[in-house]
Design a protein around this motif. Sequence first.
Motif, mmCIF file in Angstrom:
data_model
loop_
_atom_site.group_PDB
_atom_site.id
_atom_site.type_symbol
_atom_site.label_atom_id
_atom_site.label_comp_id
_atom_site.label_asym_id
_atom_site.label_seq_id
_atom_site.Cartn_x
_atom_site.Cartn_y
_atom_site.Cartn_z
ATOM 1 N N ASN A 104 0.830 -1.168 -0.131
ATOM 2 C CA ASN A 104 -0.214 0.057 -0.132
ATOM 3 C C ASN A 104 0.840 1.394 0.041
ATOM 4 O O ASN A 104 0.355 2.271 -0.222
ATOM 5 C CB ASN A 104 -0.977 -0.052 1.219
ATOM 6 C CG ASN A 104 -1.998 -1.158 1.242
ATOM 7 O OD1 ASN A 104 -2.837 -1.014 0.510
ATOM 8 N ND2 ASN A 104 -1.630 -2.119 2.119
ATOM 9 N N ARG A 422 -4.893 2.960 3.681
ATOM 10 C CA ARG A 422 -4.877 2.971 2.259
ATOM 11 C C ARG A 422 -5.512 1.839 1.437
ATOM 12 O O ARG A 422 -6.426 1.654 0.632
ATOM 13 C CB ARG A 422 -3.544 3.030 1.548
ATOM 14 C CG ARG A 422 -2.873 4.488 1.515
ATOM 15 C CD ARG A 422 -1.818 4.451 0.673
ATOM 16 N NE ARG A 422 -1.714 5.902 0.044
ATOM 17 C CZ ARG A 422 -0.631 6.262 -0.892
ATOM 18 N NH1 ARG A 422 0.017 5.152 -1.328
ATOM 19 N NH2 ARG A 422 -0.624 7.217 -1.322
ATOM 20 N N HIS A 423 -5.393 0.655 2.243
ATOM 21 C CA HIS A 423 -6.212 -0.590 1.659
ATOM 22 C C HIS A 423 -7.606 -0.440 1.786
ATOM 23 O O HIS A 423 -8.309 -0.925 0.578
ATOM 24 C CB HIS A 423 -5.570 -1.809 2.592
ATOM 25 C CG HIS A 423 -6.359 -3.007 2.372
ATOM 26 N ND1 HIS A 423 -6.344 -3.547 1.393
ATOM 27 C CD2 HIS A 423 -7.489 -3.602 3.160
ATOM 28 C CE1 HIS A 423 -7.076 -4.891 1.489
ATOM 29 N NE2 HIS A 423 -7.740 -4.613 2.502
ATOM 30 N N ASN A 425 -9.376 2.251 1.858
ATOM 31 C CA ASN A 425 -9.772 3.320 1.013
ATOM 32 C C ASN A 425 -9.881 2.670 -0.629
ATOM 33 O O ASN A 425 -10.842 3.006 -1.288
ATOM 34 C CB ASN A 425 -8.658 4.493 0.731
ATOM 35 C CG ASN A 425 -9.031 5.311 2.000
ATOM 36 O OD1 ASN A 425 -9.934 5.335 2.950
ATOM 37 N ND2 ASN A 425 -7.964 6.156 2.106
ATOM 38 N N ARG A 426 -9.023 1.918 -0.897
ATOM 39 C CA ARG A 426 -9.088 1.249 -2.197
ATOM 40 C C ARG A 426 -9.993 0.196 -2.199
ATOM 41 O O ARG A 426 -10.768 0.156 -3.463
ATOM 42 C CB ARG A 426 -7.702 0.645 -2.390
ATOM 43 C CG ARG A 426 -7.430 -0.189 -3.841
ATOM 44 C CD ARG A 426 -6.069 -0.316 -4.278
ATOM 45 N NE ARG A 426 -5.547 -1.493 -3.329
ATOM 46 C CZ ARG A 426 -4.746 -1.331 -2.383
ATOM 47 N NH1 ARG A 426 -4.098 -0.237 -2.063
ATOM 48 N NH2 ARG A 426 -4.318 -2.468 -1.783
ATOM 49 N N ARG A 429 -13.631 1.715 -3.137
ATOM 50 C CA ARG A 429 -13.756 2.312 -4.214
ATOM 51 C C ARG A 429 -14.430 1.278 -5.014
ATOM 52 O O ARG A 429 -14.935 1.445 -6.206
ATOM 53 C CB ARG A 429 -12.458 2.748 -4.920
ATOM 54 C CG ARG A 429 -12.111 4.149 -4.502
ATOM 55 C CD ARG A 429 -11.037 4.935 -5.072
ATOM 56 N NE ARG A 429 -9.855 4.341 -5.261
ATOM 57 C CZ ARG A 429 -8.669 4.317 -4.218
ATOM 58 N NH1 ARG A 429 -8.753 5.515 -3.598
ATOM 59 N NH2 ARG A 429 -7.610 3.615 -4.551
#
Length: 684
Positions: A104, A422-423, A425-426, A429
């Motif tokens: 990440n 971050r993981h 958040n991805r 999406r």
Amino acid sequence: MARAAEIVKRLVIGRALRSEETHAAELPKRLALPIFASDALSSVAYATQEMLLVLTVGGLAYTYLTGWLAGGVVLLMAVVVLSYRQVVRAYPSGGGSYEVVSTNLGPRSGLVVAAALLVDYVMTVAVSVAAGVDNIVSAVPSLHDARVGLALAFVVLLAAINLRGVRESGRAFAAPTYLFILGVLVMCAIGLARWTAGDPPVAQSAGYGIRPEPGEADLAGAAVVMLALRAFSSGSSALTGVEAISNGVPAFRRPKSRNAATTLAAMGLIAIVLFSGVTALALISDVHIADDACRLTGFPGDCENAPQRTVIAQVAAAVFGGDESFGFYYIQTVTALILILAANTAFNGFPLLASVLARHRYLPRQLYTRGDRLTYSNGIIALATVAGLLLWVYQASVTSLIHLYILGVFTSFTLSQIGMVRHWNRTLRTGTDPAARHRIHTARVINGVGAAITGLVLVIVLVTKFLEGAWLAVAAAVLLWLTMRGIRRHYDSTAAELAVTDPRAEYLPPSRIHVVVPVSTLHKPTLRALAYARALKPDSLEAVTASVEPEDVRQLRRQWEEAGIDVPLKVLDSPYREITRAIVGHVRSIGAGSGPRDVINVIIPEYVVGHWWEQPLHNQSALRLKSRLLFTPGIMVTSVPWRLSSSAHAAARSPGQAPGSVRRGEPPPSRPRQPSGGSGDTGS
């Protein structure tokens, strides 16, 4: 010698296991807890003490902060445990913080975490063993002068147990871990019950006063805050080892992620209860401890040489009625055991992480492969060696080693939680299921809070401990980071250099083969080498000898002619009696007049001996010759072995593969073998 080494090896680590037996090494939760959580659980034995040691630099005036700081440590531990439960579910492959950050935040950041964790694993072994020896000395003060020897002996013992395999180490360490948990829980229950009943336990040191360090008596404002932050950073050592389960998920039985998450929750709950209980009893029993015993007013005996008892030892004596009670010796015994065995967390985490890094070409490939017992034995040996060196240099002193500790832990904590944010958040999406999105939002909040808190603690630890010795840990991590980057560059450049772009062109046979056989006397090994060279049907073949003693050369020529050998013998001039230089110069001269696809093959007779003491007596001239020729472009070196009778006897005696013996499927003894950097013999 080979047989004796094999016997000792089997006695220490047991029989070799087949690769397909890997599944037998998977752990149930009851064994995974003592293996991966012993570090986190054992740190409650010294975390409270480390806080008190910092607070008492100003005397007794600031010990009132202990309870508040302990509450902060408990909150921090709960947040970190919750955060890592998200890690083991999202990344079950066992990379832990390294995998999370690399995926990440990028490989460079992942390498920062890896370097920090490797340093921290080494410190875990050193600090845990030193703390365990401290508790042994608390029970038996006469062992104080033997503390370094005891610490090194325990490191060797731990390495040997871990070399036997994960399940074996789990069985060996399960009982001490569970006995420690039971003992401390009983101690806390009895102590708190006595306090509730109006008969609080009183520590032996309760009557001691503590003289403040010069200039530390009347702190105010920012100075008090700084002191509290230093104490908090020392108490945060209670969090060491929390990340170990996330690195060891592959070792769990299926379902791996769920079992790892359950074990992590159990570890966190037990550690919080034990740490809170020990800290509460230390405050109730009024334990007084200082970094220097000579600052304790009323301390009996020679303060410069007599050791202080640890906090948990004083609490046990106060709760169970003195230092002659069964309860006191029970607590000291199980505490010493779990502190020493806590190093086992590192003996599992370090080799696993080193194996992952080796697979990614950041560490030598030898750390990737498993040993006889399906453990990463090279990583275990490397960890034991470095930790033992630290214990020797710092004389097994917890106070000296603790400053190098926990910096790596909070580096990995912080970066892994940022990576998890971050993981999520991805993932958000791409995810559409409302229930799943709600769970992801919750997990992201947990990891976000964890990143903020652990990042703050990392800054505190760095600021408060940097000049006290933490800079050494930082320097070691930076040096390791640079080293791993260098190893990766080397592997990448080697792979690029060896990559095949045109297989047909690379597979073309040589245009011509020139064979050179160095000889010094005419005997059976020489004749075998010449016979093999002729069997290759080279374009040119010659035997060469260096003219060191003219009489020897004349005798060799005479024997050559009498034997009727049809291979030309060339005598090389050697005015300075250097065999290697003469032969290498001649071989290079052949190469200078050859075509670009010509090959020169130097065939060297080699003795194979059966005893270690025979090796220095043979093969030395060929060893020097090989070392020069292997670096010469266009040259191939082949060894033709001649097995002396001692090697046959050694093969018959050895239960394993003796030097020169042949396994099924290998070439028979008459076939040559390519050298592996070992020694050879030109017959001299």
